[in-house]
Design an enzyme around this catalytic site. Structure first.
Site, PDB file in Angstrom:
ATOM      1  N   HIS A   8     -35.440  18.327  12.690  1.00 33.39           N
ATOM      2  CA  HIS A   8     -34.880  17.186  11.945  1.00 33.39           C
ATOM      3  C   HIS A   8     -35.681  16.912  10.693  1.00 33.39           C
ATOM      4  O   HIS A   8     -35.131  16.665   9.631  1.00 33.39           O
ATOM      5  CB  HIS A   8     -34.949  15.916  12.782  1.00 33.39           C
ATOM      6  CG  HIS A   8     -34.151  15.994  14.024  1.00 33.39           C
ATOM      7  ND1 HIS A   8     -32.860  16.434  14.020  1.00 33.39           N
ATOM      8  CD2 HIS A   8     -34.455  15.682  15.288  1.00 33.39           C
ATOM      9  CE1 HIS A   8     -32.408  16.392  15.254  1.00 33.39           C
ATOM     10  NE2 HIS A   8     -33.357  15.943  16.044  1.00 33.39           N
ATOM     11  N   GLU A  29     -14.845  40.149   4.786  1.00 32.00           N
ATOM     12  CA  GLU A  29     -16.139  40.017   5.469  1.00 32.00           C
ATOM     13  C   GLU A  29     -16.379  41.140   6.468  1.00 32.00           C
ATOM     14  O   GLU A  29     -17.402  41.175   7.136  1.00 32.00           O
ATOM     15  CB  GLU A  29     -16.318  38.673   6.171  1.00 32.00           C
ATOM     16  CG  GLU A  29     -15.171  37.748   6.187  1.00 32.00           C
ATOM     17  CD  GLU A  29     -15.465  36.391   6.819  1.00 32.00           C
ATOM     18  OE1 GLU A  29     -16.582  35.892   6.728  1.00 32.00           O
ATOM     19  OE2 GLU A  29     -14.526  35.845   7.415  1.00 32.00           O
ATOM     20  N   CYS A  68     -18.092  33.675  -1.455  1.00 31.01           N
ATOM     21  CA  CYS A  68     -18.470  32.382  -0.888  1.00 31.01           C
ATOM     22  C   CYS A  68     -19.561  32.498   0.169  1.00 31.01           C
ATOM     23  O   CYS A  68     -19.894  31.528   0.820  1.00 31.01           O
ATOM     24  CB  CYS A  68     -17.246  31.668  -0.328  1.00 31.01           C
ATOM     25  SG  CYS A  68     -16.443  32.564   0.993  1.00 31.01           S
TER      26      CYS A  68
HETATM   27  C1  PEP Z   1     -19.426  34.494   5.224  1.00 28.73           C
HETATM   28  O1  PEP Z   1     -19.309  35.154   6.258  1.00 28.73           O
HETATM   29  O2  PEP Z   1     -20.020  34.904   4.205  1.00 28.73           O
HETATM   30  C2  PEP Z   1     -18.887  33.126   5.159  1.00 28.73           C
HETATM   31  C3  PEP Z   1     -18.922  32.433   4.042  1.00 28.73           C
HETATM   32  O3  PEP Z   1     -18.360  32.614   6.308  1.00 28.73           O
HETATM   33  P1  PEP Z   1     -19.230  31.962   7.492  1.00 28.73           P
HETATM   34  O4  PEP Z   1     -20.646  31.846   6.999  1.00 28.73           O
HETATM   35  O5  PEP Z   1     -18.590  30.641   7.766  1.00 28.73           O
HETATM   36  O6  PEP Z   1     -19.053  32.951   8.594  1.00 28.73           O
HETATM   37 MG    MG Z   2     -17.889  34.520   7.746  1.00 29.01          MG
END
Ligand code: PEP
Ligand code: MG
Length: 579
Positions: free
Chosen positions: A194, A437, A508
């Site tokens: 925390h 991914e 992302c």
């Molecule tokens: C990723 O896999 O890069 C992603 C953004 O999704 P998560 O981290 O939610 O699996």
């Molecule tokens: Mg992911």
């Protein structure tokens, strides 16, 4: 004499201030045997202590200021839930009744049992949650000892101090957070504790894991903490203090320079506009966007609508939540990712079947949605209905095969048809995309790109699957390398597929928010980044200082010449240093 103590720096920055020791009394718990006719009174005493503990936490919860980091409220909420859980509220009663012992002792027995279970766990995050058990149990013990919460009275004297404690509970931080504390040092805790999470969100330097910190440091003495280096300096001379004050000033100026970029657009020196958006997980995260410099949300994870709750959110609840986020974005785009349960994310509480041996390779992401198309359609309907409130895109996670995509698009069409028949409005031109991914998806990105309006590279999973490295297994953490030639090749293929099909490709995963990779990604052709809100400004600073024309030939050389990972690392270092 100077004393240098090393610990684990969990929140960056330098703090110079006077020590304030939080010396809380430890509880010596003794066993007392009870007579049969004392049992009922003891059970009542225990129940009353649990009730009073809950009341104290609720009082603290109500005093959380609006602007406090959301983590604080959620930690306190989880402590309240723990208090209600039978493992803490009922199991000790059984022990009192079976062993004829006092409540304190029963609670201690139960604590030892729970901690033993936690110690067996390999997952670092879950191990950290062992602290929560102790925090909650200590609070009940305090109530049994008839004590009140202790930190509050000292408030006025704490401004500018460095708090040195054994451990900080979320409730401590509520009390402390508005007092302009300069830094935190704790004896316990790791990077996920925390103290660490809250210090990071408050932007306060913090060091954890310094055993005996309260013995080594003296009340009121002036110390320096360097959160980036994980170092505490005590008993230092004036010259050192001056040096660190200069360092602190430089850091503050760098921060101010970054903050001045908040409303500046992201554009390279040679005029190429770059889209910088943020990732969010809860609708409340949208608040963090205000100061982040991001223009929109490139990844809205929606798992919270399904996990840690009795029932998945209904269509109406989802619609309300999405609308709230869209309105808060005031015209900036929102990319909603459909449910990505499984793998490291918590299991669906309704799931009764056996747990997968390899959850990351199991029924997760889009695969899982396609196993229950009614639940999937419900989310798609909510997203579609929300799309009339503002610009929204829908994104499928963990796409692997073409057939999956076809089924997902069919369900999407069904959802549209149903809404049409029901006379419910939606944006007929809503963009549909998928996350790349899985290596197979990157290799087949050309085919997917023809069917979709955009692609988004999820590097967290792409790296995990490409390099066969479990992203939450610490033992293989050292192999997790975004610059592995195979990973770069798959990113390149995805970017090329998007280019060919004339659709945008964003990124992302964490890589998009790591400033060490920004120049490489720009040079490879990435034009849309979506990152944690706290990292967007750093990426923007690099974007605005870069020239695509200069980066492109250098990145081409890196991709074609370097097959050895160490070589790629040194070439990327040179790229970042402008060589
Ligand atoms: C990723 O896999 O890069 C992603 C953004 O999704 P998560 O981290 O939610 O699996
Ligand atoms: Mg992911």
């Amino acid at each position: 004499m100077a004393l240098i103590i090393s610990g684990l720096g969990v929140s960056r920055g330098i703090a110079i201030g006077n020590v304030h020791l939080l010396l809380r009394s430890a509880f010596e718990v003794y066993e007392r045997s009870l007579e049969a006719d004392e049992i009922n009174t003891e059970v009542k005493r225990f129940k009353s202590a649990v009730d009073r503990a809950a009341k104290q936490l609720k009082k603290i919860q109500e005093s959380i200021p609006e602007e406090a980091p959301k983590e604080i409220a959620s930690f306190i909420e989880s402590h309240l839930l723990m208090l209600k859980d039978s493992m803490l509220s009922k199991a000790p009663i059984e022990i009192i009744k079976e062993q004829y012992c006092n409540a304190e002792w029963a609670l201690k027995i139960q604590r030892d049992k729970l901690v033993a279970v936690f110690e067996q766990m390999e997952d670092e995050y879950l191990q950290t949650r062992q602290n929560d058990i102790d925090h909650v149990i200590n609070l009940i013990q305090k109530m049994l000892f008839d004590q009140q919460y202790e930190v509050a009275e000292e408030i006025k004297t704490l401004r500018g101090s460095i708090i040195v404690a054994d451990d900080l509970t979320p409730a401590d931080t509520v009390v402390l957070q508005n007092q302009n504390i300069a830094g935190f040092i704790t004896e316990l805790g790791g990077p996920l504790s925390h103290t660490a999470i809250i210090a990071r969100s408050l932007g306060i330097p913090a060091i954890v894991g310094i055993q005996d910190a309260r013995l080594l440091l003296k009340e009121e003495e002036q110390i320096i903490i360097d959160g980036s280096e994980g170092m505490v300096l005590a008993g230092v001379d004036d010259k050192t203090i001056r040096e660190y004050k200069d360092k602190q000033k430089e850091e503050r100026e760098a921060r101010r320079r970054l903050e001045s970029l908040r409303d500046v657009s992201a554009k390279t020196k040679d005029g190429v506009e770059i889209s910088l958006q943020a990732n969010i997980e809860l609708s409340e995260d949208i608040k963090a966007l205000k100061n982040s410099g991001a223009k929109g949300v490139g990844l809205y994870r929606t798992e919270f609508l399904y996990i840690d709750r009795e029932e998945p959110a209904t269509e109406a609840e989802q619609l309300t939540t999405y609308r709230k986020v869209i309105r808060a974005l005031k015209g900036y785009p929102l990319t909603i990712r459909t449910l990505d349960l499984g793998a490291e994310k918590e299991f669906d509480p309704q799931y009764q079947g056996p747990l997968a041996q390899n959850p990351a390779l199991g029924l997760r992401g889009l695969r899982r949605s396609l196993k229950d198309t009614e639940l999937f359609k419900l989310q798609l309907r909510a997203i579609l209905r929300a799309s009339v409130t503002g610009p929204v895109r829908v994104m499928f996670p963990m796409l692997t095969s073409y057939e999956e995509l076809m089924i997902a698009l069919t369900v999407f069409d069904q959802a549209k048809r149903e809404l049409k028949e029901e006379d419910k409005e939606y944006d007929a031109d809503i963009d549909v995309g998928a996350m790349i991914e899985v290596p197979a998806a990157a290799l087949a990105a050309n085919r997917f790109a023809k069917q979709l309006d955009f692609l988004s590279i999820g590097t967290n999973d792409l790296i995990q699957y490409t390099l066969a490295i479990d992203r939450i297994d610490e033992a293989v953490n050292y192999l997790y390398d975004p610059l592995h030639p195979a990973v770069l090749k798959l990113i390149q293929l995805t970017l090329q597929a998007g280019n060919k099909a004339n659709i945008p490709v964003s990124m992302c995963g964490e890589m998009a928010g790591d400033p060490r990779y920004t120049r490489l990604l720009l040079g490879m052709g990435l034009r849309e980044f979506s990152a944690h809100p706290t990292t967007v400004l750093e990426v923007k600073a690099i974007v605005n200082a870069s020239s695509i024309k200069e980066l492109e030939p250098q990145c081409k050389r890196i991709l074609s010449a370097a097959t050895r990972p160490d070589k790629i690392h040194s070439l990327v270092d040179s790229l970042n240093n402008g060589a």
